[in-house]
Design a protein around this motif. Sequence first.
Motif, PDB file in Angstrom:
ATOM      1  N   HIS A   1       0.939  -1.132   0.072  1.00  0.00           N
ATOM      2  CA  HIS A   1       0.132   0.022  -0.124  1.00  0.00           C
ATOM      3  C   HIS A   1       1.037   1.247   0.004  1.00  0.00           C
ATOM      4  CE1 HIS A   1      -3.911  -2.020   0.387  1.00  0.00           C
ATOM      5  NE2 HIS A   1      -3.485  -2.473   1.360  1.00  0.00           N
ATOM      6  N   PRO A   2       0.785   2.285  -1.006  1.00  0.00           N
ATOM      7  CA  PRO A   2       1.484   3.243  -1.119  1.00  0.00           C
ATOM      8  C   PRO A   2       1.218   4.063   0.190  1.00  0.00           C
ATOM      9  CG  PRO A   2       0.451   2.998  -3.160  1.00  0.00           C
ATOM     10  CD  PRO A   2      -0.238   1.853  -2.146  1.00  0.00           C
ATOM     11  N   ALA A   3       2.034   5.090   0.408  1.00  0.00           N
ATOM     12  CA  ALA A   3       2.007   6.056   1.792  1.00  0.00           C
ATOM     13  C   ALA A   3       0.724   6.895   1.530  1.00  0.00           C
ATOM     14  CB  ALA A   3       3.219   6.611   1.740  1.00  0.00           C
ATOM     15  N   ASP A   4       0.702   7.076   0.229  1.00  0.00           N
ATOM     16  CA  ASP A   4      -0.601   8.265   0.129  1.00  0.00           C
ATOM     17  C   ASP A   4      -2.059   7.658   0.469  1.00  0.00           C
ATOM     18  OD1 ASP A   4      -1.113   6.560  -2.143  1.00  0.00           O
ATOM     19  OD2 ASP A   4      -0.791   8.016  -3.719  1.00  0.00           O
ATOM     20  N   ARG A   5      -2.058   6.329   0.756  1.00  0.00           N
ATOM     21  CA  ARG A   5      -3.356   5.786   1.176  1.00  0.00           C
ATOM     22  C   ARG A   5      -3.599   5.780   2.762  1.00  0.00           C
ATOM     23  NH1 ARG A   5      -3.483   0.116  -2.394  1.00  0.00           N
ATOM     24  NH2 ARG A   5      -3.702   1.341  -4.358  1.00  0.00           N
ATOM     25  N   PHE A   6      -2.531   6.494   3.416  1.00  0.00           N
ATOM     26  CA  PHE A   6      -2.676   6.619   4.854  1.00  0.00           C
ATOM     27  C   PHE A   6      -3.917   7.282   5.373  1.00  0.00           C
ATOM     28  CE2 PHE A   6      -2.037   9.233   8.807  1.00  0.00           C
ATOM     29  CZ  PHE A   6      -1.704   8.098   9.709  1.00  0.00           C
ATOM     30  N   TRP A   7      -4.154   8.606   4.825  1.00  0.00           N
ATOM     31  CA  TRP A   7      -5.455   9.365   5.327  1.00  0.00           C
ATOM     32  C   TRP A   7      -6.612   8.265   4.676  1.00  0.00           C
ATOM     33  CZ3 TRP A   7      -5.011  11.643   9.001  1.00  0.00           C
ATOM     34  CH2 TRP A   7      -3.656  12.452   9.371  1.00  0.00           C
ATOM     35  N   LEU A   8      -6.802   7.801   3.781  1.00  0.00           N
ATOM     36  CA  LEU A   8      -7.985   6.879   3.410  1.00  0.00           C
ATOM     37  C   LEU A   8      -8.233   5.755   4.376  1.00  0.00           C
ATOM     38  CD1 LEU A   8      -9.942   5.919   1.338  1.00  0.00           C
ATOM     39  CD2 LEU A   8      -8.279   4.544   0.289  1.00  0.00           C
ATOM     40  N   PHE A   9      -7.129   5.462   4.886  1.00  0.00           N
ATOM     41  CA  PHE A   9      -7.349   4.414   5.742  1.00  0.00           C
ATOM     42  C   PHE A   9      -7.682   4.896   7.153  1.00  0.00           C
ATOM     43  CE2 PHE A   9      -4.118   0.932   3.631  1.00  0.00           C
ATOM     44  CZ  PHE A   9      -4.947   0.894   2.713  1.00  0.00           C
ATOM     45  N   GLN A  10      -7.254   5.994   7.701  1.00  0.00           N
ATOM     46  CA  GLN A  10      -7.690   6.727   8.622  1.00  0.00           C
ATOM     47  C   GLN A  10      -9.123   7.196   8.621  1.00  0.00           C
ATOM     48  OE1 GLN A  10      -5.980   6.114  11.042  1.00  0.00           O
ATOM     49  NE2 GLN A  10      -4.440   7.579  11.388  1.00  0.00           N
ATOM     50  N   SER A  11      -9.534   7.581   7.425  1.00  0.00           N
ATOM     51  CA  SER A  11     -11.082   7.889   7.375  1.00  0.00           C
ATOM     52  C   SER A  11     -11.949   6.831   7.190  1.00  0.00           C
ATOM     53  CB  SER A  11     -11.152   8.470   5.714  1.00  0.00           C
ATOM     54  OG  SER A  11     -10.387   9.740   5.828  1.00  0.00           O
ATOM     55  N   ILE A  12     -11.483   5.490   6.983  1.00  0.00           N
ATOM     56  CA  ILE A  12     -12.262   4.431   7.039  1.00  0.00           C
ATOM     57  C   ILE A  12     -12.578   4.058   8.282  1.00  0.00           C
ATOM     58  CG2 ILE A  12     -12.252   1.654   6.254  1.00  0.00           C
ATOM     59  CD1 ILE A  12     -11.034   2.849   3.445  1.00  0.00           C
ATOM     60  N   GLU A  13     -11.342   3.909   8.999  1.00  0.00           N
ATOM     61  CA  GLU A  13     -11.434   3.647  10.507  1.00  0.00           C
ATOM     62  C   GLU A  13     -12.211   4.608  11.139  1.00  0.00           C
ATOM     63  OE1 GLU A  13      -7.402   3.125  11.650  1.00  0.00           O
ATOM     64  OE2 GLU A  13      -6.974   1.071  10.637  1.00  0.00           O
ATOM     65  N   SER A  14     -11.915   5.776  10.934  1.00  0.00           N
ATOM     66  CA  SER A  14     -12.727   6.869  11.811  1.00  0.00           C
ATOM     67  C   SER A  14     -14.393   6.338  11.646  1.00  0.00           C
ATOM     68  CB  SER A  14     -12.361   8.338  11.540  1.00  0.00           C
ATOM     69  OG  SER A  14     -11.148   8.639  11.903  1.00  0.00           O
ATOM     70  N   ALA A  15     -14.694   6.225  10.296  1.00  0.00           N
ATOM     71  CA  ALA A  15     -15.948   5.941  10.174  1.00  0.00           C
ATOM     72  C   ALA A  15     -16.753   4.838  10.611  1.00  0.00           C
ATOM     73  CB  ALA A  15     -16.273   5.997   8.390  1.00  0.00           C
ATOM     74  N   MET A  16     -15.760   3.942  10.889  1.00  0.00           N
ATOM     75  CA  MET A  16     -16.157   2.559  11.328  1.00  0.00           C
ATOM     76  C   MET A  16     -16.412   2.555  12.959  1.00  0.00           C
ATOM     77  SD  MET A  16     -13.782  -0.226   9.418  1.00  0.00           S
ATOM     78  CE  MET A  16     -13.176  -0.739  10.742  1.00  0.00           C
ATOM     79  N   ARG A  17     -15.553   3.513  13.331  1.00  0.00           N
ATOM     80  CA  ARG A  17     -15.743   3.651  14.882  1.00  0.00           C
ATOM     81  C   ARG A  17     -16.905   4.748  14.939  1.00  0.00           C
ATOM     82  NH1 ARG A  17      -9.676   3.867  14.471  1.00  0.00           N
ATOM     83  NH2 ARG A  17      -8.973   2.126  15.799  1.00  0.00           N
ATOM     84  N   LEU A  18     -17.172   5.655  14.418  1.00  0.00           N
ATOM     85  CA  LEU A  18     -18.442   6.518  14.444  1.00  0.00           C
ATOM     86  C   LEU A  18     -19.532   5.780  14.501  1.00  0.00           C
ATOM     87  CD1 LEU A  18     -17.391   9.734  12.674  1.00  0.00           C
ATOM     88  CD2 LEU A  18     -17.789   9.378  15.252  1.00  0.00           C
ATOM     89  N   ALA A  19     -19.562   4.674  13.543  1.00  0.00           N
ATOM     90  CA  ALA A  19     -20.752   3.820  13.399  1.00  0.00           C
ATOM     91  C   ALA A  19     -21.013   2.946  14.537  1.00  0.00           C
ATOM     92  CB  ALA A  19     -20.695   2.999  12.093  1.00  0.00           C
ATOM     93  N   VAL A  20     -19.882   2.537  14.970  1.00  0.00           N
ATOM     94  CA  VAL A  20     -19.977   1.700  16.249  1.00  0.00           C
ATOM     95  C   VAL A  20     -20.535   2.507  17.401  1.00  0.00           C
ATOM     96  CG1 VAL A  20     -18.754   0.073  17.814  1.00  0.00           C
ATOM     97  CG2 VAL A  20     -18.558  -0.087  15.638  1.00  0.00           C
ATOM     98  N   GLY A  21     -19.860   3.722  17.421  1.00  0.00           N
ATOM     99  CA  GLY A  21     -20.472   4.514  18.558  1.00  0.00           C
ATOM    100  C   GLY A  21     -21.840   4.696  18.601  1.00  0.00           C
ATOM    101  N   ALA A  22     -22.193   5.130  17.465  1.00  0.00           N
ATOM    102  CA  ALA A  22     -23.727   5.592  17.177  1.00  0.00           C
ATOM    103  C   ALA A  22     -24.558   4.319  17.337  1.00  0.00           C
ATOM    104  CB  ALA A  22     -23.963   6.006  15.686  1.00  0.00           C
ATOM    105  N   VAL A  23     -24.272   3.181  17.079  1.00  0.00           N
ATOM    106  CA  VAL A  23     -25.158   2.158  17.298  1.00  0.00           C
ATOM    107  C   VAL A  23     -24.904   1.873  18.862  1.00  0.00           C
ATOM    108  CG1 VAL A  23     -25.095  -0.572  17.136  1.00  0.00           C
ATOM    109  CG2 VAL A  23     -24.518   0.774  15.068  1.00  0.00           C
ATOM    110  N   LEU A  24     -23.936   1.916  19.481  1.00  0.00           N
ATOM    111  CA  LEU A  24     -24.183   1.743  21.061  1.00  0.00           C
ATOM    112  C   LEU A  24     -24.821   2.713  21.760  1.00  0.00           C
ATOM    113  CD1 LEU A  24     -20.267   0.735  21.528  1.00  0.00           C
ATOM    114  CD2 LEU A  24     -22.131  -0.689  21.818  1.00  0.00           C
ATOM    115  N   LEU A  25     -24.848   4.051  21.145  1.00  0.00           N
ATOM    116  CA  LEU A  25     -25.424   4.950  21.730  1.00  0.00           C
ATOM    117  C   LEU A  25     -27.077   4.825  21.517  1.00  0.00           C
ATOM    118  CD1 LEU A  25     -25.426   7.732  22.958  1.00  0.00           C
ATOM    119  CD2 LEU A  25     -25.475   8.690  20.779  1.00  0.00           C
TER     120      LEU A  25
END
Length: 99
Positions: free
Chosen positions: A71-95
């Motif tokens: 994975h080239p280094a320029d995908r770092f922020w893409l991966f961070q965005s995906i992980e953030s969205a997953m955490r937000l979704a889990v947080g919303a479901v728990l809420l």
Amino acid sequence: MRSHYAGPAHATVTVEQGRSPVPDDAWRLESVYYDERGAVVAFKPSACRDGDTPTTCLIRQRVAGQRAAFHPADRFWLFQSIESAMRLAVGAVLLVVGL
């Protein structure tokens, strides 16, 4: 799991090119050495002799080239965005479940 967020890039180089197929700042997922016929071969760094150059050592072990997936280094922020969205979704479901 992170390695599956996007398809990897692939690169192939020959021993004569004398460099790694993966950029220094990339995330290496897989790497294989192959012979002249394209069959995967083992490379043993411990079999190199004192004074060997990397190219000489590879050729002596019948390595013709290397293929790598990364994975080239320029995908770092893409991966961070995906992980953030997953955490937000889990947080919303728990809420919602907790209310």
